[in-house]
Design a protein around this motif. Structure first.
Motif, PDB file in Angstrom:
ATOM      1  N   PRO A 117      69.793  43.477 -33.743  1.00 39.48           N
ATOM      2  CA  PRO A 117      69.271  42.673 -32.632  1.00 39.48           C
ATOM      3  C   PRO A 117      68.369  41.521 -33.088  1.00 39.48           C
ATOM      4  CG  PRO A 117      68.854  45.002 -32.244  1.00 39.48           C
ATOM      5  CD  PRO A 117      69.423  44.878 -33.613  1.00 39.48           C
ATOM      6  N   GLU A 118      67.739  41.672 -34.249  1.00 36.03           N
ATOM      7  CA  GLU A 118      66.834  40.636 -34.750  1.00 36.03           C
ATOM      8  C   GLU A 118      67.579  39.523 -35.495  1.00 36.03           C
ATOM      9  OE1 GLU A 118      66.487  43.955 -35.555  1.00 36.03           O
ATOM     10  OE2 GLU A 118      64.912  44.436 -34.130  1.00 36.03           O
ATOM     11  N   SER A 119      68.812  39.785 -35.928  1.00 29.61           N
ATOM     12  CA  SER A 119      69.517  38.846 -36.800  1.00 29.61           C
ATOM     13  C   SER A 119      69.835  37.478 -36.196  1.00 29.61           C
ATOM     14  CB  SER A 119      70.781  39.491 -37.368  1.00 29.61           C
ATOM     15  OG  SER A 119      71.626  39.934 -36.357  1.00 29.61           O
ATOM     16  N   PRO A 120      70.072  37.318 -34.894  1.00 34.74           N
ATOM     17  CA  PRO A 120      70.335  35.962 -34.401  1.00 34.74           C
ATOM     18  C   PRO A 120      69.079  35.093 -34.267  1.00 34.74           C
ATOM     19  CG  PRO A 120      70.870  37.583 -32.701  1.00 34.74           C
ATOM     20  CD  PRO A 120      70.375  38.319 -33.892  1.00 34.74           C
ATOM     21  N   ALA A 121      67.888  35.673 -34.350  1.00 38.82           N
ATOM     22  CA  ALA A 121      66.659  34.924 -34.112  1.00 38.82           C
ATOM     23  C   ALA A 121      66.400  33.834 -35.155  1.00 38.82           C
ATOM     24  CB  ALA A 121      65.467  35.870 -34.046  1.00 38.82           C
ATOM     25  N   CYS A 122      66.616  34.123 -36.429  1.00 40.30           N
ATOM     26  CA  CYS A 122      66.367  33.112 -37.476  1.00 40.30           C
ATOM     27  C   CYS A 122      67.366  31.964 -37.431  1.00 40.30           C
ATOM     28  CB  CYS A 122      66.327  33.764 -38.851  1.00 40.30           C
ATOM     29  SG  CYS A 122      64.861  34.789 -39.091  1.00 40.30           S
ATOM     30  N   PRO A 123      68.677  32.237 -37.370  1.00 38.84           N
ATOM     31  CA  PRO A 123      69.610  31.115 -37.268  1.00 38.84           C
ATOM     32  C   PRO A 123      69.382  30.277 -36.001  1.00 38.84           C
ATOM     33  CG  PRO A 123      70.811  33.116 -37.799  1.00 38.84           C
ATOM     34  CD  PRO A 123      69.385  33.503 -37.516  1.00 38.84           C
ATOM     35  N   ALA A 124      68.893  30.921 -34.929  1.00 39.42           N
ATOM     36  CA  ALA A 124      68.630  30.201 -33.684  1.00 39.42           C
ATOM     37  C   ALA A 124      67.299  29.459 -33.710  1.00 39.42           C
ATOM     38  CB  ALA A 124      68.652  31.173 -32.509  1.00 39.42           C
ATOM     39  N   GLY A 125      66.509  29.652 -34.737  1.00 43.26           N
ATOM     40  CA  GLY A 125      65.245  28.926 -34.861  1.00 43.26           C
ATOM     41  C   GLY A 125      64.164  29.390 -33.916  1.00 43.26           C
ATOM     42  N   VAL A 126      64.257  30.621 -33.421  1.00 46.32           N
ATOM     43  CA  VAL A 126      63.240  31.121 -32.498  1.00 46.32           C
ATOM     44  C   VAL A 126      62.335  32.163 -33.141  1.00 46.32           C
ATOM     45  CG1 VAL A 126      64.543  30.537 -30.424  1.00 46.32           C
ATOM     46  CG2 VAL A 126      64.846  32.788 -31.462  1.00 46.32           C
ATOM     47  N   ALA A 127      62.538  32.433 -34.429  1.00 45.26           N
ATOM     48  CA  ALA A 127      61.640  33.307 -35.184  1.00 45.26           C
ATOM     49  C   ALA A 127      60.767  32.411 -36.058  1.00 45.26           C
ATOM     50  CB  ALA A 127      62.439  34.276 -36.052  1.00 45.26           C
ATOM     51  N   PRO A 128      59.488  32.718 -36.175  1.00 47.70           N
ATOM     52  CA  PRO A 128      58.634  31.880 -37.010  1.00 47.70           C
ATOM     53  C   PRO A 128      59.017  31.964 -38.482  1.00 47.70           C
ATOM     54  CG  PRO A 128      57.419  33.775 -36.184  1.00 47.70           C
ATOM     55  CD  PRO A 128      58.763  33.817 -35.557  1.00 47.70           C
ATOM     56  N   SER A 129      58.673  30.932 -39.211  1.00 54.79           N
ATOM     57  CA  SER A 129      58.942  30.876 -40.648  1.00 54.79           C
ATOM     58  C   SER A 129      57.651  31.179 -41.392  1.00 54.79           C
ATOM     59  CB  SER A 129      59.452  29.487 -41.014  1.00 54.79           C
ATOM     60  OG  SER A 129      59.593  29.364 -42.395  1.00 54.79           O
ATOM     61  N   THR A 130      57.693  32.135 -42.308  1.00 56.53           N
ATOM     62  CA  THR A 130      56.504  32.518 -43.066  1.00 56.53           C
ATOM     63  C   THR A 130      56.669  32.099 -44.519  1.00 56.53           C
ATOM     64  OG1 THR A 130      56.207  34.431 -41.622  1.00 56.53           O
ATOM     65  CG2 THR A 130      55.010  34.449 -43.704  1.00 56.53           C
ATOM     66  N   ARG A 131      55.664  31.401 -45.028  1.00 58.79           N
ATOM     67  CA  ARG A 131      55.628  31.017 -46.434  1.00 58.79           C
ATOM     68  C   ARG A 131      54.363  31.616 -47.024  1.00 58.79           C
ATOM     69  NH1 ARG A 131      57.177  27.178 -43.365  1.00 58.79           N
ATOM     70  NH2 ARG A 131      55.279  25.971 -43.222  1.00 58.79           N
ATOM     71  N   GLN A 132      54.527  32.272 -48.174  1.00 57.73           N
ATOM     72  CA  GLN A 132      53.397  32.957 -48.781  1.00 57.73           C
ATOM     73  C   GLN A 132      53.386  32.700 -50.278  1.00 57.73           C
ATOM     74  OE1 GLN A 132      53.153  36.983 -47.518  1.00 57.73           O
ATOM     75  NE2 GLN A 132      51.477  37.499 -48.893  1.00 57.73           N
ATOM     76  N   SER A 133      52.195  32.457 -50.811  1.00 53.90           N
ATOM     77  CA  SER A 133      52.010  32.275 -52.239  1.00 53.90           C
ATOM     78  C   SER A 133      50.615  32.783 -52.584  1.00 53.90           C
ATOM     79  CB  SER A 133      52.145  30.797 -52.613  1.00 53.90           C
ATOM     80  OG  SER A 133      51.875  30.630 -53.981  1.00 53.90           O
ATOM     81  N   GLY A 134      50.561  33.839 -53.356  1.00 53.54           N
ATOM     82  CA  GLY A 134      49.258  34.414 -53.712  1.00 53.54           C
ATOM     83  C   GLY A 134      48.537  34.904 -52.476  1.00 53.54           C
ATOM     84  N   LYS A 135      47.332  34.373 -52.246  1.00 54.38           N
ATOM     85  CA  LYS A 135      46.546  34.780 -51.086  1.00 54.38           C
ATOM     86  C   LYS A 135      46.803  33.904 -49.861  1.00 54.38           C
ATOM     87  CE  LYS A 135      42.725  36.735 -53.710  1.00 54.38           C
ATOM     88  NZ  LYS A 135      41.287  36.693 -53.956  1.00 54.38           N
ATOM     89  N   MET A 136      47.534  32.822 -50.049  1.00 60.28           N
ATOM     90  CA  MET A 136      47.797  31.916 -48.942  1.00 60.28           C
ATOM     91  C   MET A 136      49.058  32.343 -48.178  1.00 60.28           C
ATOM     92  SD  MET A 136      48.561  27.864 -48.966  1.00 60.28           S
ATOM     93  CE  MET A 136      50.314  28.059 -49.161  1.00 60.28           C
ATOM     94  N   ARG A 137      48.943  32.385 -46.868  1.00 58.66           N
ATOM     95  CA  ARG A 137      50.075  32.746 -46.020  1.00 58.66           C
ATOM     96  C   ARG A 137      50.087  31.793 -44.832  1.00 58.66           C
ATOM     97  NH1 ARG A 137      50.780  37.099 -41.769  1.00 58.66           N
ATOM     98  NH2 ARG A 137      53.023  37.466 -41.740  1.00 58.66           N
ATOM     99  N   VAL A 138      51.218  31.110 -44.631  1.00 55.49           N
ATOM    100  CA  VAL A 138      51.350  30.144 -43.546  1.00 55.49           C
ATOM    101  C   VAL A 138      52.536  30.539 -42.673  1.00 55.49           C
ATOM    102  CG1 VAL A 138      51.760  27.726 -42.964  1.00 55.49           C
ATOM    103  CG2 VAL A 138      50.411  28.299 -44.982  1.00 55.49           C
ATOM    104  N   VAL A 139      52.299  30.659 -41.376  1.00 57.33           N
ATOM    105  CA  VAL A 139      53.356  30.957 -40.416  1.00 57.33           C
ATOM    106  C   VAL A 139      53.522  29.720 -39.549  1.00 57.33           C
ATOM    107  CG1 VAL A 139      54.095  32.455 -38.526  1.00 57.33           C
ATOM    108  CG2 VAL A 139      52.753  33.400 -40.405  1.00 57.33           C
ATOM    109  N   GLY A 140      54.749  29.226 -39.467  1.00 55.64           N
ATOM    110  CA  GLY A 140      54.959  28.001 -38.712  1.00 55.64           C
ATOM    111  C   GLY A 140      56.334  27.917 -38.073  1.00 55.64           C
ATOM    112  N   PHE A 141      56.602  26.745 -37.569  1.00 60.31           N
ATOM    113  CA  PHE A 141      57.860  26.440 -36.884  1.00 60.31           C
ATOM    114  C   PHE A 141      59.025  26.489 -37.867  1.00 60.31           C
ATOM    115  CE2 PHE A 141      60.909  23.206 -35.336  1.00 60.31           C
ATOM    116  CZ  PHE A 141      61.184  23.732 -34.089  1.00 60.31           C
TER     117      PHE A 141
END
Length: 161
Positions: A49-73
């Motif tokens: 049920p979660e699989s169509p959310a990313c291709p549809a662009g309705v799930a947030p994008s998370t980028r993480q490196s070390g201690k930094m974590r950014v959640v965005g569009f």
């Protein structure tokens, strides 16, 4: 010569999944046809049920490196699918109390309109996926979250009366 709109409607009626997409609240014929065209009919493409959310662009994008974590569009997605799903979700909130409640709660948390519609679209995709996998038309009586909202609304009205 067939009229293009009528031709789309005929194709929607002839499609095995047409009844699923036309049963969704406020989908109409054009939105239903567009959703079906963008999602497709290959159920193996979206195994969960979660699989169509990313291709549809309705799930947030998370980028993480070390201690930094950014959640965005999520910019990298199928733009046509995102547009079809968010258009449907935005319209459905006018005809469905659960959708309106989810949208209103998102707005109350401080999200702008576009973000709140994407949150609703992600939840809507979950419902669509289950109907699609079960090959069943949307039934408001089986939508537990909608029933919860209706129960709370009735209890609130009874207390006010």
């Amino acid at each position: 010569m067939k009229i293009p709109g009528r031709q789309i409607g005929d194709q929607l009626d002839a499609h095995a999944d047409g009844h699923i997409f036309t049963s969704l609240p406020r989908s109409g014929r054009a939105r239903a046809a567009r959703l079906l065209a963008e999602i497709g009919d290959c159920r193996a493409k979206y195994p969960t049920p979660e699989s169509p959310a990313c291709p549809a662009g309705v799930a947030p994008s998370t980028r993480q490196s070390g201690k930094m974590r950014v959640v965005g569009f999520r910019w990298a997605c199928d733009k046509q699918l995102r547009d079809a799903v968010t258009d449907f979700a935005g319209g459905s909130r006018h005809a469905n109390l659960w959708a309106a409640d989810l949208y209103d709660r998102s707005r109350a948390r401080g999200h702008d309109h576009a973000h709140a519609v994407r949150i609703l679209a992600r939840a809507r995709l979950y419902v669509i996926w289950h109907c699609w996998q079960d090959n069943a038309a949307y039934d408001p009586d089986k939508h537990h979250a909608l029933q919860r909202v209706l129960t709370i609304r009735r209890a609130t009205q009874n207390r006010a009366a």
